[in-house]
Each structure stands twice: as C-alpha cells, then as structure tokens.
Design an enzyme around this catalytic site. Sequence first.
Site, PDB file in Angstrom:
ATOM      1  CE1 TYR A   1     -22.413 -61.476 -28.460  1.00 44.04           C
ATOM      2  CE2 TYR A   1     -22.217 -61.436 -30.860  1.00 44.04           C
ATOM      3  CZ  TYR A   1     -22.600 -60.829 -29.666  1.00 44.04           C
ATOM      4  OH  TYR A   1     -23.169 -59.572 -29.686  1.00 44.04           O
TER       5      TYR A   1
ATOM      6  CB  SER B   1     -26.255 -59.849 -32.074  1.00 40.25           C
ATOM      7  OG  SER B   1     -25.279 -59.948 -33.086  1.00 40.25           O
TER       8      SER B   1
HETATM    9  N1  LIG Z   1     -20.825 -53.914 -30.884  1.00 41.61           N
HETATM   10  C1  LIG Z   1     -21.414 -54.720 -31.729  1.00 41.61           C
HETATM   11  O1  LIG Z   1     -20.928 -54.965 -32.853  1.00 41.61           O
HETATM   12  C2  LIG Z   1     -22.723 -55.377 -31.350  1.00 41.61           C
HETATM   13  C3  LIG Z   1     -23.488 -55.903 -32.397  1.00 41.61           C
HETATM   14  C4  LIG Z   1     -24.697 -56.535 -32.078  1.00 41.61           C
HETATM   15  C5  LIG Z   1     -25.121 -56.631 -30.768  1.00 41.61           C
HETATM   16  N2  LIG Z   1     -24.342 -56.120 -29.763  1.00 41.61           N
HETATM   17  C6  LIG Z   1     -24.843 -56.287 -28.400  1.00 41.61           C
HETATM   18  O2  LIG Z   1     -25.161 -55.022 -27.880  1.00 41.61           O
HETATM   19  C7  LIG Z   1     -24.964 -54.984 -26.469  1.00 41.61           C
HETATM   20  C8  LIG Z   1     -24.034 -53.835 -26.105  1.00 41.61           C
HETATM   21  O3  LIG Z   1     -22.827 -54.000 -26.822  1.00 41.61           O
HETATM   22  P1  LIG Z   1     -21.731 -52.831 -26.923  1.00 41.61           P
HETATM   23  O4  LIG Z   1     -21.127 -52.939 -28.277  1.00 41.61           O
HETATM   24  O5  LIG Z   1     -22.273 -51.543 -26.449  1.00 41.61           O
HETATM   25  O6  LIG Z   1     -20.648 -53.437 -25.912  1.00 41.61           O
HETATM   26  P2  LIG Z   1     -19.794 -52.800 -24.718  1.00 41.61           P
HETATM   27  O7  LIG Z   1     -19.399 -51.408 -25.034  1.00 41.61           O
HETATM   28  O8  LIG Z   1     -18.768 -53.819 -24.415  1.00 41.61           O
HETATM   29  O9  LIG Z   1     -20.872 -52.746 -23.521  1.00 41.61           O
HETATM   30  C9  LIG Z   1     -21.292 -53.870 -22.834  1.00 41.61           C
HETATM   31  C10 LIG Z   1     -22.051 -53.403 -21.597  1.00 41.61           C
HETATM   32  O10 LIG Z   1     -22.534 -54.558 -20.906  1.00 41.61           O
HETATM   33  C11 LIG Z   1     -22.233 -54.391 -19.539  1.00 41.61           C
HETATM   34  N3  LIG Z   1     -22.115 -55.695 -18.904  1.00 41.61           N
HETATM   35  C12 LIG Z   1     -21.357 -56.761 -19.277  1.00 41.61           C
HETATM   36  N4  LIG Z   1     -21.503 -57.771 -18.412  1.00 41.61           N
HETATM   37  C13 LIG Z   1     -22.393 -57.341 -17.472  1.00 41.61           C
HETATM   38  C14 LIG Z   1     -22.950 -57.913 -16.304  1.00 41.61           C
HETATM   39  N5  LIG Z   1     -22.622 -59.155 -15.907  1.00 41.61           N
HETATM   40  N6  LIG Z   1     -23.820 -57.181 -15.573  1.00 41.61           N
HETATM   41  C15 LIG Z   1     -24.165 -55.938 -15.948  1.00 41.61           C
HETATM   42  N7  LIG Z   1     -23.667 -55.328 -17.035  1.00 41.61           N
HETATM   43  C16 LIG Z   1     -22.791 -56.025 -17.776  1.00 41.61           C
HETATM   44  C17 LIG Z   1     -20.944 -53.597 -19.499  1.00 41.61           C
HETATM   45  O11 LIG Z   1     -20.852 -52.866 -18.295  1.00 41.61           O
HETATM   46  P3  LIG Z   1     -19.921 -53.223 -17.033  1.00 41.61           P
HETATM   47  O12 LIG Z   1     -18.671 -53.878 -17.567  1.00 41.61           O
HETATM   48  O13 LIG Z   1     -19.699 -51.892 -16.390  1.00 41.61           O
HETATM   49  O14 LIG Z   1     -20.775 -54.125 -16.203  1.00 41.61           O
HETATM   50  C18 LIG Z   1     -21.171 -52.622 -20.651  1.00 41.61           C
HETATM   51  O15 LIG Z   1     -21.893 -51.502 -20.206  1.00 41.61           O
HETATM   52  C19 LIG Z   1     -24.424 -56.379 -26.100  1.00 41.61           C
HETATM   53  O16 LIG Z   1     -25.494 -57.195 -25.675  1.00 41.61           O
HETATM   54  C20 LIG Z   1     -23.849 -56.872 -27.418  1.00 41.61           C
HETATM   55  O17 LIG Z   1     -23.811 -58.283 -27.464  1.00 41.61           O
HETATM   56  C21 LIG Z   1     -23.169 -55.487 -30.030  1.00 41.61           C
END
Ligand SMILES: NC(=O)c1ccc[n+]([C@@H]2O[C@H](COP(=O)([O-])OP(=O)(O)OC[C@H]3O[C@@H](n4cnc5c(N)ncnc54)[C@H](OP(=O)(O)O)[C@@H]3O)[C@@H](O)[C@H]2O)c1
Length: 252
Positions: A150, A137
Amino acid sequence: MAATPIAVVTGASSGIGAATARQLAAAGFRVVLTARREDRIEALAAEIIEAGHEATAYALDVTDRAAVDEFATAFRSLAVLVNNAGGALGADPVATGDPADWRQMYETNVIGTLNVTQALLPALTASGDGTVVILSSTAALSSYEGGGGYVAAKHGEHVLAETLRLEIVGTPVRVIEVAPGMVRTEEFATTRFRGDTEKAAKVYAGVDAPLTASDVADTITWAVTRPSHVNIDLLVVRPRAQASNTKIHRTL
Ligand SMILES: NC(=O)c1ccc[n+]([C@@H]2O[C@H](COP(=O)([O-])OP(=O)(O)OC[C@H]3O[C@@H](n4cnc5c(N)ncnc54)[C@H](OP(=O)(O)O)[C@@H]3O)[C@@H](O)[C@H]2O)c1
C-alpha cells in the site's frame, strides 16, 4: 447564466468519495459520481438531487482504460477531478506479502489515477480553470511495517501528483494532493482484511476520534474552493491522536 461547474469524483460509492460528492454538490458543483457499484452511486445521486443539488452517476472501473476513455468523451469542459478510488489489500510483511495484492493496489491506486487523469486532462484544461485532486495518504510519505504494498502504491500516487504539477505548470490546471492519516470509513479496513471485521475494528481500537470521511471531504472541498491562483500542493490531515503512521495514542 454561467453553467454549473462539474466535479467528477471516483470511488464515490462509499467513504471519503461519497462524503466528498455530497460536500462538493453542496458547494455548488454538479457532481458526477463514479465507482463500480452502480446501485450505490445511483442511490447517492438521488439523495443529492433530493437535497436540491445536481448529480449524476456513471458506473466505472478506473483500471479499465477503454471504459475510462469512453466516459471522458462526455466532457468538453471539467472544473474538478477528484481521484479518490483506491485502497489497501492485506497487511503482510514484505517477506510474505502476496505479489498479486501489490499488483492490484498499484493497478487501482496508481494506474487508475493515471487513466482517469490522462483521459480528463484535456477537458480540465479546456475549462480554463481546472483542478486535479489526488487522494493519496500519509502512506504516500513514509513507510510502516505491514504496509509495504500500500505504501509503495501511495508513494506512486504522490510521485504522479508531483510530476504532473511540474509538467503542466503554465496551463490553467492545478494539482492538489490530499494525504489523510487514519480515517474510519465503513469499508477501507474491511476491504484491507478481506471482510474480517474483527481485524478491521482493531485498526481503530482505543483511538479517540479517528478522522471521518466527512472530515476529509471538508479538507478536499476547502482546497478546491480556494481562489484559482492558490494551489494547495499537499495537505496532510491526521486525527489528533495520531502523530505519525506508527505513533498512535490508544486508550486500551
Ligand atoms: N480510510 C483511510 O484510513 C484512508 C487514509 C488515507 C487515504 N485513504 C484513501 O482514500 C481513498 C478512499 O478511501 P475510503 O477510506 O473512503 O475507502 P472505501 O470506503 O473502501 O472506498 C473506496 C472506494 O474506491 C472505489 N474503488 C475501488 N476500486 C475501484 C476501481 N477499480 N474502480 C473504481 N472505483 C474503485 C470503491 O468503489 P466500488 O467498490 O464501488 O468500485 C469505493 O467507492 C482511497 O484511495 C484510500 O486509499 C484512506
């Protein structure tokens, strides 16, 4: 005929992970979708197969090392691992943040990535041409108020990516870090604010076009489909309306 290259995507049940699985499948990979919510990854695998591509689903908690090791026994050779599972919990200042939230974020983002990467590195190496993607991120690169736990976890992932790249140079595996800024996904902010959709909506309020999950999936797919000798070390991607973690243009 050469076997279809395999790509494992963690956290494929929503947001960036789901979009990445769709795009990697369309780019010719057999995608293996993992996340804790089995119903969601099974539905997505069915959708990808329906679209004429190859996909399988495997329920996995990345923090469960024994389960991750068991999962890894299925792979003798692996082309791509996308470490996407992760997220944020809370937006409290350091003075009052809950240590349990900090611990959980470190456990999921850093140890989860460590677990899966360690377990699958032999198969990535055995492929003769492997790629590890780490979804960090812009929080991995600089701090912001209320982001402490975070930011610390994502900095940890950044260090993991940099160190691994140094340590495995000379092996046929590259390490790509993708660091997105603001991405509007269906669950990221809602999870951060524990289901408070009003608070979650405020994250994106007045921002003209935050990134979408598909935008980030596009950058991941581009990076992993470069020729093998090209290593995109770190790819920072933000919406035009966001100049830094704290400098965001809002029309409010
Ligand atoms: N959205 C943003 O603004 C943003 C910006 C920069 C980086 N990111 C990063 O990008 C990645 C995806 O984010 P997103 O926005 O797509 O979030 P999201 O929609 O909340 O997705 C998070 C995913 O992680 C999985 N997850 C969480 N804990 C887990 C565990 N213990 N074991 C296996 N799977 C797990 C969840 O699946 P289950 O709950 O089904 O396990 C879900 O599929 C993350 O690493 C986040 O930090 C996001």
